[in-house]
Scaffold this motif. Structure first.
Motif, mmCIF file in Angstrom:
data_model
loop_
_atom_site.group_PDB
_atom_site.id
_atom_site.type_symbol
_atom_site.label_atom_id
_atom_site.label_comp_id
_atom_site.label_asym_id
_atom_site.label_seq_id
_atom_site.Cartn_x
_atom_site.Cartn_y
_atom_site.Cartn_z
ATOM 1 N N CYS A 42 0.819 -1.145 -0.080
ATOM 2 C CA CYS A 42 -0.171 0.077 0.110
ATOM 3 C C CYS A 42 0.764 1.325 -0.046
ATOM 4 O O CYS A 42 1.886 1.178 1.118
ATOM 5 N N SER A 78 -0.106 5.145 0.700
ATOM 6 C CA SER A 78 -1.032 5.990 0.716
ATOM 7 C C SER A 78 -0.454 7.116 1.316
ATOM 8 O O SER A 78 -0.206 7.453 2.463
ATOM 9 N N GLY A 96 -4.822 9.258 3.186
ATOM 10 C CA GLY A 96 -4.949 8.003 4.064
ATOM 11 C C GLY A 96 -5.961 7.316 3.437
ATOM 12 O O GLY A 96 -6.307 6.296 3.898
ATOM 13 N N ALA A 130 -4.949 3.477 2.527
ATOM 14 C CA ALA A 130 -4.836 2.792 3.670
ATOM 15 C C ALA A 130 -5.868 2.232 4.529
ATOM 16 O O ALA A 130 -6.031 1.302 4.900
ATOM 17 N N ARG A 156 -6.560 -1.788 4.881
ATOM 18 C CA ARG A 156 -6.953 -2.490 6.286
ATOM 19 C C ARG A 156 -8.211 -3.136 6.111
ATOM 20 O O ARG A 156 -8.277 -4.442 6.713
ATOM 21 N N GLU A 191 4.384 -1.116 3.320
ATOM 22 C CA GLU A 191 4.875 -0.251 2.031
ATOM 23 C C GLU A 191 5.671 -1.006 1.347
ATOM 24 O O GLU A 191 6.289 -1.970 1.766
#
Length: 158
Positions: free
Chosen positions: A9, A11, A15, A18, A22, A34
């Motif tokens: 990810c 982000s 955000g 992310a 999640r 990351e």
């Protein structure tokens, strides 16, 4: 013992990505990292790898693109692509296909893609307070979880 699925990810702005990562990770019981934190040579140890970022000036984030471009060839590893963007799926689809193509060239079996709207504060939009404030919202995150559930059904039991 097989390692759990992995979601890569990037982000960086609000955000958004992310949150989506999640939501999918919870369903898949996946690690979220990351790209720079994962040795690309270890991806073949994972049953599934997600690749995602926001869309920046019409493309995935440069960090994700560079990571994918240097991936070694794998065999038997499933992958999916996910994005967030100011325009949602209509804006993301061409870029998802581009990334999917590179992943297939590297030997990944691409099993799907997901996209949703994200709060977008790209410069001209920042002046008017941004686009899609509040996204991804609960409905977007529920759709991300449902996408992950469909993929999970095809994974071997752990």
């Amino acid at each position: 013992m097989e390692r759990p699925p992995l979601i890569l990810c990037v982000s960086v702005s609000e955000g958004n990505t992310a949150l989506v990562a999640r939501a999918m990770a919870e369903v898949l019981r996946a690690d979220v990292r990351e790209p720079e934190d994962v040795d690309p040579h270890t991806l073949s140890e994972r049953p599934l790898v997600g690749f995602g970022s926001g869309i920046f000036r019409g493309s995935h984030h440069a960090r994700l693109r560079k990571y994918v471009e240097r991936l070694p060839h794998v065999r038997g590893t499933r992958a999916f692509v996910y994005t967030t963007s100011g325009m949602g799926r209509s804006q993301s689809l061409p870029w998802q296909r581009s990334l999917e193509s590179v992943l297939r060239d590297r030997g990944f079996e691409v099993v799907g893609s997901f996209s949703c709207r994200g709060f977008d504060t790209w410069l001209p939009l920042r002046i008017v307070g941004g686009l899609n404030k509040g996204h991804p919202d609960a409905e977007d995150l529920a759709r991300a979880g449902e996408f992950a559930e469909r993929i999970a059904e095809e994974l071997p039991a752990r």
